[in-house]
Design a protein around this motif. Structure first.
Motif, mmCIF file in Angstrom:
data_model
loop_
_atom_site.group_PDB
_atom_site.id
_atom_site.type_symbol
_atom_site.label_atom_id
_atom_site.label_comp_id
_atom_site.label_asym_id
_atom_site.label_seq_id
_atom_site.Cartn_x
_atom_site.Cartn_y
_atom_site.Cartn_z
ATOM 1 N N ILE A 248 0.863 -1.204 0.000
ATOM 2 C CA ILE A 248 0.000 0.000 0.000
ATOM 3 C C ILE A 248 0.895 1.248 0.000
ATOM 4 C CG2 ILE A 248 -0.192 -0.031 2.552
ATOM 5 C CD1 ILE A 248 -3.083 1.068 2.142
ATOM 6 N N ILE A 249 0.448 2.298 -0.709
ATOM 7 C CA ILE A 249 1.149 3.598 -0.670
ATOM 8 C C ILE A 249 0.121 4.644 -0.267
ATOM 9 C CG2 ILE A 249 2.382 5.330 -2.019
ATOM 10 C CD1 ILE A 249 3.624 3.160 -3.590
ATOM 11 N N LYS A 250 0.495 5.446 0.747
ATOM 12 C CA LYS A 250 -0.502 6.345 1.353
ATOM 13 C C LYS A 250 -0.263 7.802 0.958
ATOM 14 C CE LYS A 250 -1.122 3.263 5.288
ATOM 15 N NZ LYS A 250 -0.840 3.033 6.685
ATOM 16 N N THR A 251 -1.161 8.665 1.418
ATOM 17 C CA THR A 251 -1.110 10.100 1.110
ATOM 18 C C THR A 251 0.256 10.698 1.432
ATOM 19 O OG1 THR A 251 -3.396 10.137 1.787
ATOM 20 C CG2 THR A 251 -2.346 12.271 1.505
ATOM 21 N N GLY A 252 0.725 11.559 0.520
ATOM 22 C CA GLY A 252 1.968 12.297 0.778
ATOM 23 C C GLY A 252 3.211 11.577 0.315
ATOM 24 N N ASP A 253 3.105 10.277 0.014
ATOM 25 C CA ASP A 253 4.320 9.540 -0.343
ATOM 26 C C ASP A 253 4.563 9.566 -1.853
ATOM 27 O OD1 ASP A 253 6.591 8.187 0.275
ATOM 28 O OD2 ASP A 253 5.599 6.662 1.516
ATOM 29 N N VAL A 254 5.795 9.224 -2.218
ATOM 30 C CA VAL A 254 6.178 9.157 -3.632
ATOM 31 C C VAL A 254 6.441 7.696 -3.963
ATOM 32 C CG1 VAL A 254 7.993 9.802 -5.278
ATOM 33 C CG2 VAL A 254 7.141 11.481 -3.651
ATOM 34 N N GLY A 255 5.936 7.225 -5.119
ATOM 35 C CA GLY A 255 6.138 5.812 -5.446
ATOM 36 C C GLY A 255 6.104 5.566 -6.936
ATOM 37 N N TYR A 256 6.064 4.294 -7.295
ATOM 38 C CA TYR A 256 5.994 3.928 -8.719
ATOM 39 C C TYR A 256 4.874 2.916 -8.902
ATOM 40 C CZ TYR A 256 8.183 -0.545 -7.542
ATOM 41 O OH TYR A 256 8.433 -1.776 -6.997
ATOM 42 N N ILE A 257 4.379 2.822 -10.130
ATOM 43 C CA ILE A 257 3.351 1.831 -10.434
ATOM 44 C C ILE A 257 3.736 1.135 -11.743
ATOM 45 C CG2 ILE A 257 1.927 3.638 -11.533
ATOM 46 C CD1 ILE A 257 -0.559 1.957 -10.821
ATOM 47 N N ILE A 258 3.614 -0.202 -11.751
ATOM 48 C CA ILE A 258 3.859 -0.969 -12.984
ATOM 49 C C ILE A 258 2.555 -1.664 -13.319
ATOM 50 C CG2 ILE A 258 5.157 -2.861 -14.033
ATOM 51 C CD1 ILE A 258 7.434 -2.253 -12.102
ATOM 52 N N SER A 259 2.046 -1.384 -14.532
ATOM 53 C CA SER A 259 0.759 -2.003 -14.881
ATOM 54 C C SER A 259 0.776 -2.564 -16.300
ATOM 55 C CB SER A 259 -0.373 -0.988 -14.702
ATOM 56 O OG SER A 259 0.007 0.240 -15.242
ATOM 57 N N GLY A 260 1.973 -2.920 -16.783
ATOM 58 C CA GLY A 260 2.066 -3.585 -18.086
ATOM 59 C C GLY A 260 1.766 -2.684 -19.276
ATOM 60 N N ILE A 261 1.961 -1.360 -19.114
ATOM 61 C CA ILE A 261 1.716 -0.447 -20.251
ATOM 62 C C ILE A 261 2.907 -0.550 -21.204
ATOM 63 C CG2 ILE A 261 1.276 1.950 -20.909
ATOM 64 C CD1 ILE A 261 0.387 2.428 -17.996
ATOM 65 N N LYS A 262 2.600 -0.701 -22.501
ATOM 66 C CA LYS A 262 3.683 -0.877 -23.477
ATOM 67 C C LYS A 262 3.870 0.348 -24.378
ATOM 68 C CE LYS A 262 4.964 -5.264 -22.809
ATOM 69 N NZ LYS A 262 4.587 -5.358 -21.410
ATOM 70 N N VAL A 263 2.895 1.274 -24.379
ATOM 71 C CA VAL A 263 2.955 2.409 -25.312
ATOM 72 C C VAL A 263 3.231 3.688 -24.538
ATOM 73 C CG1 VAL A 263 1.716 3.657 -27.125
ATOM 74 C CG2 VAL A 263 1.245 1.235 -26.745
ATOM 75 N N ALA A 264 4.310 4.394 -24.918
ATOM 76 C CA ALA A 264 4.733 5.585 -24.167
ATOM 77 C C ALA A 264 3.656 6.659 -24.124
ATOM 78 C CB ALA A 264 6.000 6.159 -24.799
ATOM 79 N N LYS A 265 2.873 6.767 -25.201
ATOM 80 C CA LYS A 265 1.869 7.855 -25.278
ATOM 81 C C LYS A 265 0.774 7.686 -24.227
ATOM 82 C CE LYS A 265 2.347 8.895 -30.227
ATOM 83 N NZ LYS A 265 2.985 7.765 -30.881
ATOM 84 N N GLU A 266 0.646 6.479 -23.648
ATOM 85 C CA GLU A 266 -0.436 6.254 -22.684
ATOM 86 C C GLU A 266 -0.089 6.751 -21.284
ATOM 87 O OE1 GLU A 266 -1.804 2.204 -22.863
ATOM 88 O OE2 GLU A 266 -2.084 2.288 -25.024
ATOM 89 N N VAL A 267 1.181 7.106 -21.071
ATOM 90 C CA VAL A 267 1.570 7.690 -19.779
ATOM 91 C C VAL A 267 2.114 9.079 -20.046
ATOM 92 C CG1 VAL A 267 3.088 7.501 -17.777
ATOM 93 C CG2 VAL A 267 2.145 5.449 -18.792
ATOM 94 N N LYS A 268 1.414 10.093 -19.566
ATOM 95 C CA LYS A 268 1.855 11.462 -19.819
ATOM 96 C C LYS A 268 2.300 12.110 -18.519
ATOM 97 C CE LYS A 268 -1.369 12.016 -23.670
ATOM 98 N NZ LYS A 268 -0.603 12.447 -24.815
#
Length: 597
Positions: A248-268
């Motif tokens: 779990i990641i809570k309010t105020g924290d910095v983290g990363y998410i991996i969700s199997g996205i393969k196309v750069a344009k889908e993450v802005k």
């Protein structure tokens, strides 16, 4: 949340922020001695060689003060003017900023522009005087500059040295005491700001985010608001030197998410993530990164086009600010019209293509994006990114070009030369302020097209490296622009076409023709090198033919024998000119970029 501190580092290029970040990581034990190397957060070869930060990086540290453990999230930002959008998103993810100023150089243009960004976002500023161990440091003078700029007390300025580790403990203490803890509602719907993304060839795109409200659990279904796409959070975690998975990641924290996205344009960068179950509204301030400079990139070997496309797509996964679309040129074959954030960005993309993908490429003359209005529709602009698409002058009502506000900080000795450079580049001086007795801040409004060519190099050579430069766009203005074509034997070379200001066209045409005459190898026939605006030729150079001495065997006798042989040769040359084509060497395209050398 009370024990989390999020902060970034803002500084001009080469003021030592990556080295100081190394010392912070060492002091907090975020990296071991074995993992330690110079510029730890700069993981690209290019970043190390040039000593600049190209991508922003984030890392989490832990530090204990007075028996209480704190979590510190450091977001390192690039210092160069081309990457200011990345800097703005990083600043939006923080509550405090370390303002690092080089004690030997004083405050520079980029420091000021990033500082204003931080102040607009209500960040707590901690001023730091770096490189105090150098003999050439001028602590008292530079402290005066910092006090004038941000109005702090002289005692608040921390003296430090990234090299020796001086003042690092004071910096960590100041971050904990002065930077406010993040605000947010832990019970509200999940809402997080993406400030960066990186591509992993095994796992797809990792998005780095800062949680504004709520919390996220592993496996939840999330939605990216700007693109409207939904994914499962396969893995979430925090950013140590290596990624550390969490449940779990809570309010105020910095983290990363991996969700199997393969196309750069889908993450802005700047987008908002929320959960599908309890959606939250978007965080304000998101905009697509707009390219400022356009150039054609072509493979030297025409059959490498598909390989170049693969290389560009892979590069775009790591650098979403690169845009490209296919185009073709009669002179260079198939290639791409690419959009860059600025000249440094263009140089770095070119170098990464050569290093990481072994691609040899030719880059055409860079240009900017213009707006053309036709006589039949004077309200709707046509966007012109390539001189080839420029409308016919008979249908044209007016053309507008992008202007920028440029800020130059320099020593007072060089003011005259810098002013004449800016006036030569069609700039208008709007302001001149003396920061100290020998440091001046000059403000100009100048067309962006004049800046992309060779402005930065010439500014550095005029000021012997002492001038610092920063700019931001201020909109479009009407301008007298014409399309200049370069023709070889009457055939236009589309890759050398350029949109230029009417008053500069004659000089530029003359220079390009002269340069091409030096670089194009002589052929068996005469070559006419011409610069033209529409049907009017404004400059011409002739490249004489290579001739065989056909009269060598006539050693005397009647002159008509020689004439007959010369006439026969002349006929042959004439026929050759009709069917012969002129090959332009790749270095000719590059030479046009360096006309003033």
């Amino acid at each position: 949340m009370e024990h989390i501190r999020n902060f970034c580092i803002i500084a001009h290029i080469d003021h030592g922020k990556s080295t100081l970040a190394d010392r912070l990581l060492q002091t907090t034990g975020a990296i071991t001695e074995r993992e330690m190397q110079e510029q730890t957060l700069d993981d690209m070869d290019l970043e190390r060689e040039r000593g600049i930060t190209i991508k922003s990086h984030a890392i989490q540290m832990e530090y204990t003060l007075d028996g209480q453990e704190y979590v510190l999230n450091l977001i390192d930002t690039p210092g160069h003017v081309d990457f200011s959008y990345e800097v703005s998103r990083s600043i939006a993810s923080c509550e405090g900023a370390l303002l690092i100023v080089d004690a030997t150089q004083g405050i520079q243009a980029q420091t000021i522009s990033n500082l204003y960004l931080a102040i607009e976002n209500d960040l707590e500023i901690i001023p730091i005087l770096n490189k105090m161990d150098l003999d050439s440091a001028m602590p008292e003078e530079v402290k005066d500059q910092i006090v004038d700029l941000i109005g702090c007390d002289r005692d608040d300025i921390i003296s430090a040295s990234g090299k020796t580790g001086l003042g690092v403990e004071d910096i960590l203490k100041a971050v904990i005491e002065k930077v406010p803890a993040p605000k947010g509602d832990p019970d509200a719907p999940f809402q997080a700001l993406i400030f960066d993304s990186v591509f992993d060839s095994y796992r797809g795109i990792n998005a780095y985010f800062k949680v504004k409200n709520g919390s996220i659990k592993k496996g939840e279904k999330v939605k990216f608001i700007a693109t409207g796409k939904e994914y499962h959070a396969d893995e979430i975690g925090t950013l140590k030197l290596k990624q550390t998975p969490k449940q779990i990641i809570k309010t105020g924290d910095v983290g990363y998410i991996i969700s199997g996205i393969k196309v750069a344009k889908e993450v802005k960068v700047g987008d908002t993530i929320t959960t599908v179950a309890r959606p939250a509204p978007a965080i304000q301030g998101f905009e697509d990164v707009k390219p400022m400079v356009f150039a054609g990139i072509y493979p030297i070997e025409t059959d490498e086009y598909e390989e170049l496309r693969d290389a560009m797509e892979k590069l775009q996964l790591n650098d979403a600010s690169l845009t490209f679309e296919p185009e073709s040129s009669a002179a260079l074959g198939f290639g791409f019209r690419c959009g860059f954030l600025g000249m440094l960005h263009m140089e770095i993309i070119q170098e990464r293509l050569e290093r990481e993908f072994d691609m040899s490429v030719i880059t055409t003359v860079p240009n900017v994006s213009y707006q053309a209005y036709l006589t039949k529709d004077k309200q709707t602009p046509i966007i012109v990114n390539n001189p080839v698409d420029f409308p016919d002058p008979s249908r044209l009502d007016r053309v507008e070009e992008p202007y920028i506000k440029a800020t130059i900080i320099t020593k007072s000795d060089y003011v005259g030369q810098i002013m004449s450079l800016c006036i030569e580049k069609r700039g208008e001086l709007t302001n001149q302020v003396y920061l100290t007795t020998d440091r001046v801040e000059l403000s100009f409004n100048v067309p962006l097209a004049e800046i992309v060519f060779d402005f930065y190099d010439r500014l550095k050579s005029i000021s012997r490296g002492y001038a610092s430069f920063d700019y931001h766009p201020i909109g479009f203005r009407e301008s007298k622009l014409v399309k200049m074509d370069i023709m070889l034997n009457g055939d236009p070379v589309d890759a050398l076409s350029a949109l230029v200001h009417k008053d500069n066209a004659y000089d530029l045409g003359k220079k390009i023709c002269k340069k091409l005459r030096e670089l194009i190898p002589r052929q068996q026939f005469n070559i006419a090198i011409q610069a033209a605006i529409g049907a009017k030729i404004i400059s011409r150079e002739s490249l004489s033919a290579l001739r065989k001495d056909v009269t060598a065997k006539c050693y005397g006798g009647d002159i008509s024998r020689k004439r007959k042989l010369l006439e026969k040769q002349k006929e042959g040359k004439k026929k050759m000119k009709q069917i012969g084509s002129v090959e332009i060497p790749p270095k000719a395209f590059l030479a046009v970029l360096k006309l003033n050398d």
